[in-house]
Design a protein around this motif. Structure first.
Motif, PDB file in Angstrom:
ATOM      1  N   PRO A 193       0.805  -1.226   0.000  1.00 17.69           N
ATOM      2  CA  PRO A 193       0.000   0.000   0.000  1.00 17.69           C
ATOM      3  C   PRO A 193       0.835   1.270   0.000  1.00 17.69           C
ATOM      4  CG  PRO A 193      -0.112  -1.095   2.137  1.00 17.69           C
ATOM      5  CD  PRO A 193       0.581  -2.034   1.213  1.00 17.69           C
ATOM      6  N   ASP A 194       2.055   1.223   0.547  1.00 19.70           N
ATOM      7  CA  ASP A 194       2.905   2.414   0.516  1.00 19.70           C
ATOM      8  C   ASP A 194       3.304   2.763  -0.910  1.00 19.70           C
ATOM      9  OD1 ASP A 194       4.250  -0.028   0.598  1.00 19.70           O
ATOM     10  OD2 ASP A 194       5.990   0.756   1.661  1.00 19.70           O
ATOM     11  N   LEU A 195       3.517   1.746  -1.736  1.00 22.97           N
ATOM     12  CA  LEU A 195       3.836   1.988  -3.143  1.00 22.97           C
ATOM     13  C   LEU A 195       2.627   2.564  -3.867  1.00 22.97           C
ATOM     14  CD1 LEU A 195       5.889   1.706  -5.443  1.00 22.97           C
ATOM     15  CD2 LEU A 195       5.089  -0.638  -5.778  1.00 22.97           C
ATOM     16  N   THR A 196       1.445   2.033  -3.567  1.00 19.64           N
ATOM     17  CA  THR A 196       0.218   2.554  -4.167  1.00 19.64           C
ATOM     18  C   THR A 196       0.033   4.028  -3.841  1.00 19.64           C
ATOM     19  OG1 THR A 196      -0.856   0.401  -4.015  1.00 19.64           O
ATOM     20  CG2 THR A 196      -2.296   2.300  -4.266  1.00 19.64           C
ATOM     21  N   ALA A 197       0.249   4.393  -2.588  1.00 24.60           N
ATOM     22  CA  ALA A 197       0.063   5.780  -2.169  1.00 24.60           C
ATOM     23  C   ALA A 197       0.998   6.714  -2.929  1.00 24.60           C
ATOM     24  CB  ALA A 197       0.294   5.901  -0.663  1.00 24.60           C
ATOM     25  N   ALA A 198       2.234   6.294  -3.116  1.00 25.25           N
ATOM     26  CA  ALA A 198       3.205   7.137  -3.817  1.00 25.25           C
ATOM     27  C   ALA A 198       2.859   7.265  -5.304  1.00 25.25           C
ATOM     28  CB  ALA A 198       4.607   6.560  -3.654  1.00 25.25           C
ATOM     29  N   ILE A 199       2.444   6.169  -5.913  1.00 25.22           N
ATOM     30  CA  ILE A 199       2.055   6.215  -7.331  1.00 25.22           C
ATOM     31  C   ILE A 199       0.854   7.123  -7.511  1.00 25.22           C
ATOM     32  CG2 ILE A 199       1.116   4.856  -9.234  1.00 25.22           C
ATOM     33  CD1 ILE A 199       2.841   2.509  -8.190  1.00 25.22           C
ATOM     34  N   ALA A 205      -0.671  14.521  -9.049  1.00 26.77           N
ATOM     35  CA  ALA A 205       0.137  15.729  -9.250  1.00 26.77           C
ATOM     36  C   ALA A 205       0.381  16.004 -10.736  1.00 26.77           C
ATOM     37  CB  ALA A 205       1.468  15.598  -8.523  1.00 26.77           C
ATOM     38  N   GLY A 206      -0.182  15.172 -11.600  1.00 26.06           N
ATOM     39  CA  GLY A 206      -0.047  15.378 -13.036  1.00 26.06           C
ATOM     40  C   GLY A 206       1.195  14.771 -13.643  1.00 26.06           C
ATOM     41  N   GLN A 207       1.860  13.870 -12.885  1.00 24.51           N
ATOM     42  CA  GLN A 207       3.069  13.212 -13.393  1.00 24.51           C
ATOM     43  C   GLN A 207       2.956  11.695 -13.209  1.00 24.51           C
ATOM     44  OE1 GLN A 207       5.834  15.450 -10.898  1.00 24.51           O
ATOM     45  NE2 GLN A 207       6.480  16.640 -12.670  1.00 24.51           N
ATOM     46  N   PRO A 208       1.997  11.080 -13.878  1.00 23.04           N
ATOM     47  CA  PRO A 208       1.808   9.638 -13.700  1.00 23.04           C
ATOM     48  C   PRO A 208       2.981   8.840 -14.232  1.00 23.04           C
ATOM     49  CG  PRO A 208       0.490  10.435 -15.535  1.00 23.04           C
ATOM     50  CD  PRO A 208       1.057  11.656 -14.853  1.00 23.04           C
ATOM     51  N   PRO A 209       3.456   7.840 -13.489  1.00 20.35           N
ATOM     52  CA  PRO A 209       4.493   6.963 -14.036  1.00 20.35           C
ATOM     53  C   PRO A 209       3.981   6.279 -15.302  1.00 20.35           C
ATOM     54  CG  PRO A 209       4.166   6.573 -11.684  1.00 20.35           C
ATOM     55  CD  PRO A 209       3.042   7.441 -12.124  1.00 20.35           C
ATOM     56  N   VAL A 210       4.861   6.148 -16.269  1.00 23.63           N
ATOM     57  CA  VAL A 210       4.470   5.460 -17.486  1.00 23.63           C
ATOM     58  C   VAL A 210       4.487   3.955 -17.289  1.00 23.63           C
ATOM     59  CG1 VAL A 210       6.824   5.485 -18.419  1.00 23.63           C
ATOM     60  CG2 VAL A 210       4.879   5.294 -19.975  1.00 23.63           C
ATOM     61  N   LEU A 211       5.326   3.478 -16.344  1.00 26.48           N
ATOM     62  CA  LEU A 211       5.552   2.046 -16.187  1.00 26.48           C
ATOM     63  C   LEU A 211       5.935   1.734 -14.749  1.00 26.48           C
ATOM     64  CD1 LEU A 211       6.110  -0.804 -17.530  1.00 26.48           C
ATOM     65  CD2 LEU A 211       8.430   0.032 -17.964  1.00 26.48           C
ATOM     66  N   VAL A 212       5.386   0.630 -14.218  1.00 27.70           N
ATOM     67  CA  VAL A 212       5.761   0.108 -12.904  1.00 27.70           C
ATOM     68  C   VAL A 212       6.185  -1.340 -13.101  1.00 27.70           C
ATOM     69  CG1 VAL A 212       5.029  -0.363 -10.541  1.00 27.70           C
ATOM     70  CG2 VAL A 212       4.091   1.631 -11.759  1.00 27.70           C
ATOM     71  N   VAL A 213       7.433  -1.667 -12.770  1.00 28.81           N
ATOM     72  CA  VAL A 213       7.990  -3.007 -12.959  1.00 28.81           C
ATOM     73  C   VAL A 213       8.291  -3.612 -11.588  1.00 28.81           C
ATOM     74  CG1 VAL A 213       9.928  -4.334 -13.909  1.00 28.81           C
ATOM     75  CG2 VAL A 213       8.974  -2.416 -15.206  1.00 28.81           C
ATOM     76  N   PHE A 214       7.882  -4.868 -11.394  1.00 26.90           N
ATOM     77  CA  PHE A 214       8.083  -5.522 -10.097  1.00 26.90           C
ATOM     78  C   PHE A 214       8.108  -7.032 -10.291  1.00 26.90           C
ATOM     79  CE2 PHE A 214       3.615  -4.764 -10.858  1.00 26.90           C
ATOM     80  CZ  PHE A 214       2.995  -5.957 -10.519  1.00 26.90           C
ATOM     81  N   GLY A 238      -3.398   5.393 -17.294  1.00 30.73           N
ATOM     82  CA  GLY A 238      -2.553   4.902 -18.366  1.00 30.73           C
ATOM     83  C   GLY A 238      -1.273   4.239 -17.901  1.00 30.73           C
ATOM     84  N   THR A 239      -1.029   4.206 -16.584  1.00 34.34           N
ATOM     85  CA  THR A 239       0.174   3.570 -16.055  1.00 34.34           C
ATOM     86  C   THR A 239       0.113   2.064 -16.290  1.00 34.34           C
ATOM     87  OG1 THR A 239       0.427   5.275 -14.352  1.00 34.34           O
ATOM     88  CG2 THR A 239       1.558   3.176 -13.985  1.00 34.34           C
ATOM     89  N   VAL A 240       1.191   1.512 -16.843  1.00 40.51           N
ATOM     90  CA  VAL A 240       1.292   0.077 -17.112  1.00 40.51           C
ATOM     91  C   VAL A 240       2.029  -0.600 -15.963  1.00 40.51           C
ATOM     92  CG1 VAL A 240       2.396  -1.647 -18.610  1.00 40.51           C
ATOM     93  CG2 VAL A 240       1.168   0.288 -19.614  1.00 40.51           C
ATOM     94  N   TYR A 241       1.487  -1.733 -15.500  1.00 43.08           N
ATOM     95  CA  TYR A 241       2.084  -2.509 -14.422  1.00 43.08           C
ATOM     96  C   TYR A 241       2.509  -3.863 -14.959  1.00 43.08           C
ATOM     97  CZ  TYR A 241      -0.350   0.991 -11.604  1.00 43.08           C
ATOM     98  OH  TYR A 241      -0.807   2.174 -11.077  1.00 43.08           O
ATOM     99  N   LEU A 242       3.784  -4.227 -14.742  1.00 43.59           N
ATOM    100  CA  LEU A 242       4.307  -5.502 -15.234  1.00 43.59           C
ATOM    101  C   LEU A 242       4.948  -6.290 -14.098  1.00 43.59           C
ATOM    102  CD1 LEU A 242       6.092  -4.692 -18.632  1.00 43.59           C
ATOM    103  CD2 LEU A 242       3.885  -5.811 -18.294  1.00 43.59           C
ATOM    104  N   ASN A 243       4.436  -7.486 -13.851  1.00 39.03           N
ATOM    105  CA  ASN A 243       5.079  -8.445 -12.958  1.00 39.03           C
ATOM    106  C   ASN A 243       5.972  -9.319 -13.828  1.00 39.03           C
ATOM    107  OD1 ASN A 243       5.729 -10.806 -11.519  1.00 39.03           O
ATOM    108  ND2 ASN A 243       3.878 -10.694 -10.291  1.00 39.03           N
TER     109      ASN A 243
END
Length: 295
Positions: A193-199, A205-214, A238-243
């Protein structure tokens, strides 16, 4: 439109050698991302990864603090921790390539890689208080989210990529969800959840990550062999999440040995391709599967 080629490496678990470095060196890559779990504080693997001479970013996994973070691990530790702090030695080997709770900017790529919580075991409960306080000065999920958010805010480049060991909370609570619990009791969201809050803060704030890799949550499910874990998700921003945790990442022996990598293409602010590829020892791709179809 700028086109970037990125390789992501899922949980290694002692399966990495100089041939992997050579394969990546032979491809036309702009950046390599490692989600951690190199081994149980495996200095040999981490040293090999550190010698990869490509732009790279690394976050450590729970196995990389296996004998340091928990009372059980410290009791089972096979080396004298009073004489040899292998967790710290890993940090030293990786140097500036390590991004957990931090950010590394790549101005030549116009990319900033922001690191999530290092060494995450996953889940919504704040555990390992002594470890996180002593190693990172973090004392709660709130403080952890604030650290990641601060790293997001400090990023200087227009394209933000988030690199974490475990993925964020909110991608589903089914066992086969990207961070779903696939052991008893079956089901529930095991994301951070801490990662979710930061994303979310960065998105708002208008700066969405384009990609989250984990990684961390392996593609192979423990409760069934009939299907694999869902490895891809995309949210309303539009943020893409990849496991990318296809484990084991090396299968077979000798000439039949195959090793996997994830290859990602970023065109402008859009992820247009993401493929899990299997190669031979020379880096020739003989099998691939797409995580998703371009929107």
């Amino acid at each position: 439109m700028r086109r970037l080629r990125i390789a992501a490496v899922g949980d290694v678990h002692d399966q990495w050698d100089e041939r992997d470095n050579a394969i990546l060196q032979g491809w036309n890559l702009d950046l390599v991302l490692f989600v951690g779990d190199f081994g149980n504080e495996s200095l040999t693997v981490v040293d090999c990864v550190s010698r990869l001479s490509l732009p790279k970013a690394v976050v450590l996994g729970n196995h990389d603090a296996w004998y340091t973070a928990t009372p059980w691990g410290r009791k089972k530790c096979p080396y004298d921790r009073r004489q040899d702090d292998r967790f710290q030695r890993q940090l030293q080997m990786l140097g500036g390539d390590r991004v957990g709770y931090g950010v590394r900017d790549y101005p030549e790529l116009e990319v900033s890689v922001v690191g999530g919580r290092p060494c995450s075991w996953g889940g919504s409960t704040w555990n390992l208080q002594d470890f996180y306080q002593s190693q990172f000065g973090v004392g709660s999920l709130q403080e952890s989210g604030d650290r990641i958010t601060a790293a997001m805010t400090a990023a200087t480049q227009p394209l933000r990529v988030v690199l974490a060991h475990n993925g964020p909370f909110g991608l589903g609570d089914a066992p086969e969800s990207p961070c779903g619990r696939d052991w008893n009791p079956i089901g529930s969201d095991y994301g951070d959840p801490d990662l979710t809050a930061a994303i979310r803060a960065s998105q708002e704030a208008g700066q969405p990550p384009v990609l989250v890799v984990f990684g961390h949550m392996h593609h192979g499910l423990r409760h069934t062999k009939r299907r694999l874990r869902q490895a891809f998700a995309q949210d309303e921003w539009g943020t893409v999440y990849l496991n990318v945790a296809s484990v084991p990442r090396i299968v077979g022996k000798g000439d039949e040995m195959r090793r996997n990598f994830t290859l990602i293409t970023l065109e402008g602010e859009t992820v247009t391709e993401a493929d899990l590829v299997w190669t031979d020892n020379q880096g020739r791709i003989d099998r691939s599967s797409s995580y998703f179809k371009p929107l």
